[in-house]
Each structure stands twice: as structure tokens, then as C-alpha cells.
Design a protein around this motif. Structure first.
Motif, mmCIF file in Angstrom:
data_model
loop_
_atom_site.group_PDB
_atom_site.id
_atom_site.type_symbol
_atom_site.label_atom_id
_atom_site.label_comp_id
_atom_site.label_asym_id
_atom_site.label_seq_id
_atom_site.Cartn_x
_atom_site.Cartn_y
_atom_site.Cartn_z
ATOM 1 N N ILE A 260 1.063 -1.319 0.205
ATOM 2 C CA ILE A 260 0.336 -0.134 -0.008
ATOM 3 C C ILE A 260 0.971 1.249 -0.484
ATOM 4 O O ILE A 260 0.594 2.597 -0.939
ATOM 5 N N SER A 261 2.535 1.119 0.969
ATOM 6 C CA SER A 261 2.628 2.268 0.648
ATOM 7 C C SER A 261 3.387 2.874 -0.653
ATOM 8 O O SER A 261 3.831 3.582 -0.774
ATOM 9 N N ASN A 262 3.870 2.145 -1.477
ATOM 10 C CA ASN A 262 4.544 1.902 -2.387
ATOM 11 C C ASN A 262 3.409 2.108 -3.349
ATOM 12 O O ASN A 262 3.858 2.093 -5.024
ATOM 13 N N LEU A 263 1.984 2.062 -3.270
ATOM 14 C CA LEU A 263 1.464 2.350 -4.614
ATOM 15 C C LEU A 263 1.513 3.705 -4.781
ATOM 16 O O LEU A 263 1.420 4.635 -4.488
ATOM 17 N N MET A 264 1.194 3.880 -6.670
ATOM 18 C CA MET A 264 1.145 5.657 -6.874
ATOM 19 C C MET A 264 0.240 6.358 -6.479
ATOM 20 O O MET A 264 0.460 6.994 -6.559
ATOM 21 N N ASP A 265 -0.974 5.650 -5.952
ATOM 22 C CA ASP A 265 -2.162 6.605 -5.467
ATOM 23 C C ASP A 265 -2.110 7.048 -4.117
ATOM 24 O O ASP A 265 -1.413 5.874 -3.500
ATOM 25 N N GLY A 266 -2.715 7.702 -3.852
ATOM 26 C CA GLY A 266 -2.172 7.739 -2.618
ATOM 27 C C GLY A 266 -3.491 7.036 -1.536
ATOM 28 O O GLY A 266 -4.900 7.022 -2.214
ATOM 29 N N VAL A 267 -3.226 6.525 -0.521
ATOM 30 C CA VAL A 267 -4.694 5.845 0.022
ATOM 31 C C VAL A 267 -4.715 6.392 1.590
ATOM 32 O O VAL A 267 -4.036 6.567 2.388
ATOM 33 N N VAL A 268 -5.451 6.475 2.186
ATOM 34 C CA VAL A 268 -6.446 6.854 3.390
ATOM 35 C C VAL A 268 -7.058 6.137 4.455
ATOM 36 O O VAL A 268 -8.329 5.786 2.822
ATOM 37 N N PHE A 269 -7.501 5.569 5.471
ATOM 38 C CA PHE A 269 -7.488 5.106 5.636
ATOM 39 C C PHE A 269 -7.929 5.310 7.227
ATOM 40 O O PHE A 269 -6.878 5.802 7.780
ATOM 41 N N VAL A 270 -9.727 5.014 7.605
ATOM 42 C CA VAL A 270 -9.909 5.986 8.902
ATOM 43 C C VAL A 270 -10.335 4.502 9.588
ATOM 44 O O VAL A 270 -11.406 3.766 8.936
ATOM 45 N N ASP A 271 -10.026 4.957 10.457
ATOM 46 C CA ASP A 271 -10.598 3.172 11.105
ATOM 47 C C ASP A 271 -12.237 3.699 11.949
ATOM 48 O O ASP A 271 -12.883 4.583 11.667
ATOM 49 N N GLY A 272 -13.035 2.876 12.789
ATOM 50 C CA GLY A 272 -14.220 2.778 12.449
ATOM 51 C C GLY A 272 -14.483 3.728 13.733
ATOM 52 O O GLY A 272 -15.693 4.513 14.056
ATOM 53 N N ASP A 273 -13.009 4.437 14.830
ATOM 54 C CA ASP A 273 -13.951 5.944 15.625
ATOM 55 C C ASP A 273 -13.787 6.575 14.770
ATOM 56 O O ASP A 273 -13.610 7.981 15.887
ATOM 57 N N GLY A 274 -13.454 6.650 13.600
ATOM 58 C CA GLY A 274 -13.050 8.565 12.993
ATOM 59 C C GLY A 274 -11.587 8.413 13.285
ATOM 60 O O GLY A 274 -11.262 10.000 12.956
ATOM 61 N N ASN A 275 -10.714 7.724 13.758
ATOM 62 C CA ASN A 275 -9.060 8.031 13.343
ATOM 63 C C ASN A 275 -8.165 7.847 12.624
ATOM 64 O O ASN A 275 -8.975 6.528 11.695
ATOM 65 N N LEU B 222 -1.654 6.418 6.305
ATOM 66 C CA LEU B 222 -1.571 7.289 5.367
ATOM 67 C C LEU B 222 -0.671 6.769 4.426
ATOM 68 O O LEU B 222 0.820 7.017 4.815
ATOM 69 N N ASN B 223 -0.417 6.407 2.890
ATOM 70 C CA ASN B 223 0.688 6.596 2.522
ATOM 71 C C ASN B 223 1.598 7.261 1.739
ATOM 72 O O ASN B 223 1.405 8.610 2.057
ATOM 73 N N THR B 224 2.546 7.114 1.167
ATOM 74 C CA THR B 224 3.530 8.073 0.732
ATOM 75 C C THR B 224 2.616 8.827 -0.141
ATOM 76 O O THR B 224 3.410 10.522 -0.096
ATOM 77 N N ALA B 225 2.218 8.153 -1.495
ATOM 78 C CA ALA B 225 1.933 9.395 -2.222
ATOM 79 C C ALA B 225 0.356 9.892 -1.588
ATOM 80 O O ALA B 225 0.733 11.052 -1.801
#
Lengths: 124, 364
Positions: free
Chosen positions: B4-19, B23-26
Motif C-alpha cells: 500500500i505504501s508504494n502504491l502510485m495512488d494515495g491511500v488513506v484509511f480511517v478506523d471505525g472511531d474516526g481516527n 496514510l501512504n507516501t503518495a
């Protein structure tokens, strides 16, 4: 009284053909080949209506429209935007900027006459 | 994780508590924040840290059971002059019981595509202008001559002038199709230039070029308008394109001696139905959904090669959907097709009943 339509358009061919249509319908036609000239003529002859092209050398149609609407001497003259180019949300933009209507080239002569009649009629 | 961290596209995960969980490099690069600054912190604390982050935040907070995902392009001022276009896709992650366990968001830099698209549209717009200007002269002059506004014509002169006028209408239609191609990657632009206009006027102007085309193919072309005219609110140019695409398609698949009918009828006081029926080759049930896909062409070994780019119905459907309606088709192989859509009437006008038979009724 004969009503005068001012065509502001840089293409001679469009001026000649539009003039022919409007004159056959009983209008008097004046023309200007750019925005500055158009504004000056609008003040001088006080036409019943202005047909305004968008893509012109010098100030374009949008800028010409803005100046016409800002100037108390010309702000009450109805303006129809008259364009051969695709403009994103062209109709909406024209109305928001104070134009009475928006019309595409090539046009049907009858439609043009109808539109000009409609907006000339609204003029005092 | 490293995938995930090396993906060209940006990826963001937010957990069930909203935190923020990841966040990957892109994503760091696009959002202008560092992972260690935000991971573990509530998403709501991250506002005012840039347009893109604010946009994403807004989308994530807008997710609900009714709207579990969002997909849009966010425009961000990157440097002084430069705009960055980022496609943000956000969606809820649900567990097997359907309970929300967080949100993931992907960010894709689509600036290059957008700029190419803008250039292409600009180019097409200039080409259209250059073609439409001389065409305006031809169309106007020939119309004036046909109407004998400049003096009487002999029968032969009249035929020639009528032909010039009809060909100019066809050329105009072709130019409009060229412009449609320019809209190919700009689907979200449909139906945005709103105005109110008469239904009958929309139909008659849309169909102006078709009687000649139909006659040329030996097809009967019939137009019937509703008894009472009305005003609809929509994008006039787009609706005209849609109607033309459907009619053109009907003519294309109707053999010599066949018939194409356009009917405008009132469904009730507030709705009007547009119906385009042909007696052509019909559509195989297998293809009845696919004909609305981009570039889809039905292979028809028995008849002529149909040509075209396979875009007409694709555009038509997009335009009609943008007007809150649906373009439907009913068809049986060998028995023709019936395309139909319904639009709301914004207001009633009092135009009298009209039935226009716009054709030379010829079956060659």
C-alpha cells in the motif's frame, strides 16, 4: 419607426448574411467589427438590440457585454450573444452577465427574426 | 502494508472511531501532511490544512447508509498558478454484519488527463468555430434564396438551392457530432446549461435535417407533436443532441421502405414522453443493455456496414440521465426498436394543437 439592430461581429460573411435576413424582415442594420467599435456605435446610434459575437480580436464578447451593461448609456439595450463556438454553460453565463438571450451559429433565419422581434419588443 | 505504501495512488484509511489509521507516501505528497503527524488522530482535527484535505474530509463526513461512497474530482490550487486535479474515491468499509468499521479513500492525480482534455476541447471548439462560420453563410444565403426572399427562382434553381440548404444542415449536424466527441471525457458536463424552452420547438429544431436524410434512404419519416405544448427546463443543446442521436440511430438501422416515427405525447399534466420508433432490424436481447455502452457497435452481418463511432446512444443516455430521466428501449429482432424517455414539464404554454408530417412520404 424602423428599429435598428447593431451586429458586433468580426466575420464579414456573418455580418452580410445576418444583415440580409434582418433587413428582409424590416430592420435597419448597423455593424461593428470589434468590441470597442461596437460599444462606441451602441452609444452613438442607440440600437433597439445588439447581436454580439464572442470570439473577436481585441476585447472579446464577454468583456464587451460587461462594459455595455456597466455603462448607464448602454445598459438598457438588450444584447443577444451570437456565437459559433461551444461555451461551457454559455447560456447560463450570458444570462448571468445580463444578456437577453444566447443564440448559436449557424442559425435558422426564421428563428433569428423571431428572437430579435421578441427582445426588440421588450425594449422601451 | 508496504504494498500500500508504494502504491502510485494515495491511500488513506480511517478506523471505525474516526481516527486516521494509515496514510501512504503518495497520499502524504498529495495532502501535504506527514503520516506521523496524523495517524492516530481524529480526522476532524485535520481541517484547515489544505483544500484537498478539506475536500476529502468533507466527502468522508458526508458518507452515510444512503450514500456509502463518493467519487469526484477535486480541484486544488497547487502553486501560485498551477491547478491540481485529484480524483478522490471514498467508501465505507463494512464488516460482514454490515456494520461500518471505517472508511478508505484513494487519491489519484488526474491533472495530466484533465489538461489533455481541456486542450482537446479547446481545439475542437476552435475547429467548430472555423467550420460553422462559413456554414452560417451558406445556410443563411441558401435559406433566403429558397424562401424566394431575393426574387423568384425557376423550378430547377429551386431544386438546386433546396439541395444546398439540406446539405448545409447535414454538415451542421456532422460538426455537432464532432463536438460531441470532445465531450467524451467530460461526461459530468451534461445538462448544466439550464434554460426553459418549448417542447415543440426543441423537437422541430432537433429534427430539421432528418426528413432529407430519411428520404435519401427511402425511409418514411413521421413526426407527431403533443396536443398542448409546454416548457421544459434543461440543457437545450444537450437534449437536442440526445434526440438527434436516437433518431439517427433509428434511421441507420431501418432498411429502405421502412418507417421512423417520432412522437411527443403527454403522460399526464406534468410529464411528456418522447418516443422514437422504427421498423428496422431490431436489437438482439443480448445487446439491449450494451447498446448504451461507449463505443459499442452491434455486428450486423446481414445488412450494410453501419459506420459511426458507437457513441450516439452512449451520449443520449448520459444526457437524459442528467435530466433525471431514463432512456429505455424495447425491441424484438427483425421488428424494429422503440426508444423512449419522459421529462417533467416545468410549465404549460398555450400553443395550439399541431401535427407535423415533416416528410415527403416516399418509399423509394
Amino acid at each position: 419607426m424602423e428599429r435598428t439592430v447593431l451586429i458586433v461581429e468580426d466575420e464579414k460573411l456573418i455580418i452580410v448574411s445576418t444583415q440580409m435576413v434582418l433587413e428582409a424582415a424590416g430592420f435597419r442594420v448597423e455593424s461593428a467589427v470589434n468590441g470597442e467599435d461596437g460599444i462606441a456605435k451602441a452609444k452613438g446610434i442607440r440600437p433597439a438590440l445588439i447581436l454580439l459575437d464572442i470570439m473577436m480580436p481585441g476585447i472579446d464578447g464577454w468583456e464587451t457585454l460587461t462594459r455595455l451593461k456597466r455603462d448607464p448609456e448602454t445598459s438598457d439595450i438588450p444584447v443577444i450573444i451570437f456565437t459559433a463556438r461551444e461555451h461551457v454553460r454559455g447560456h447560463q453565463k450570458s444570462t448571468e452577465m445580463g444578456a437577453a438571450d444566447y443564440f448559436r451559429k449557424p442559425f435558422e433565419p426564421d428563428e433569428l427574426i423571431e428572437l430579435v422581434e421578441k427582445h426588440c419588443g421588450q425594449e422601451v | 502494508m508496504s504494498m500500500i505504501s508504494n502504491l502510485m495512488d494515495g491511500v488513506v484509511f480511517v478506523d471505525g472511531d474516526g481516527n486516521v489509521a494509515l496514510l501512504n507516501t503518495a497520499a502524504e505528497a498529495l495532502l501535504g501532511v506527514k503520516s506521523f503527524m496524523v495517524v492516530g488522530r481524529p480526522l476532524t482535527e485535520l481541517s484547515d490544512q489544505g483544500d484537498l484535505l478539506d475536500g476529502v474530509l468533507h466527502d468522508i463526513q458526508g458518507l452515510s447508509d444512503e450514500r456509502p461512497s463518493m467519487n469526484r474530482v477535486i480541484e486544488v490550487l497547487h502553486t501560485e498558478q498551477d491547478l491540481l486535479y485529484v480524483r478522490a474515491r471514498c467508501a465505507r468499509i463494512t464488516d460482514c454484519q454490515g456494520k461500518s468499521s471505517g472508511v478508505y479513500c484513494t487519491l489519484q492525480d488526474v491533472t495530466a488527463d484533465y489538461k489533455t482534455d481541456q486542450l482537446k476541447n479547446q481545439y475542437l471548439s476552435i475547429v467548430a468555430h472555423e467550420l460553422r462560420t462559413p456554414l452560417t453563410g451558406i445556410k443563411t444565403f441558401s435559406t433566403m434564396l429558397v424562401k424566394q426572399a431575393l426574387g423568384p427562382l425557376s423550378e430547377q434553381q429551386m431544386r438546386v438551392m433546396e439541395s444546398i440548404r439540406e446539405q448545409s444542415l447535414r454538415l451542421e449536424h456532422q460538426i455537432d457530432k464532432l463536438i460531441n466527441l470532445g465531450h467524451l471525457e467530460s461526461e459530468d458536463r451534461y445538462g448544466q446549461d439550464l434554460e426553459r424552452f418549448e417542447i415543440h420547438e426543441l423537437v422541430t429544431t432537433s429534427l430539421a435535417a432528418f426528413p432529407a436524410v430519411a428520404a435519401e434512404h427511402g425511409i418514411q419519416f413521421h413526426v407527431e407533436l403533443s396536443e398542448q405544448d409546454g416548457l421544459i427546463e434543461g440543457d437545450r443543446a444537450d437534449l437536442r443532441r440526445a434526440i438527434q442521436a436516437i433518431v439517427e440511430n433509428a434511421i441507420k438501422f431501418t432498411p429502405e421502405g421502412g418507417k421512423v416515427e417520432v412522437r411527443v405525447t403527454d403522460v399526464d399534466a406534468d410529464h411528456v414522453r418522447f418516443s422514437i420508433r422504427d421498423t428496422g432490424s431490431g436489437i438482439d436481447p443480448r445487446y439491449q443493455r450494451r447498446i448504451f455502452e461507449k463505443f459499442f457497435q452491434v455486428e450486423d452481418p446481414l445488412t450494410r456496414h453501419h459506420g459511426g463511432a458507437g457513441l450516439g446512444l452512449f451520449f443520449a443516455r448520459g444526457i437524459i440521465e442528467a435530466h433525471g430521466s431514463e432512456l429505455t428501449v424495447e425491441s424484438e429482432l427483425g421488428k424494429g426498436a422503440h426508444f423512449c424517455f419522459v421529462l417533467p414539464i416545468a410549465d404549460r404554454t398555450t400553443n395550439e394543437t399541431r401535427a407535423v408530417d415533416a416528410t415527403p412520404v416516399e418509399t423509394a
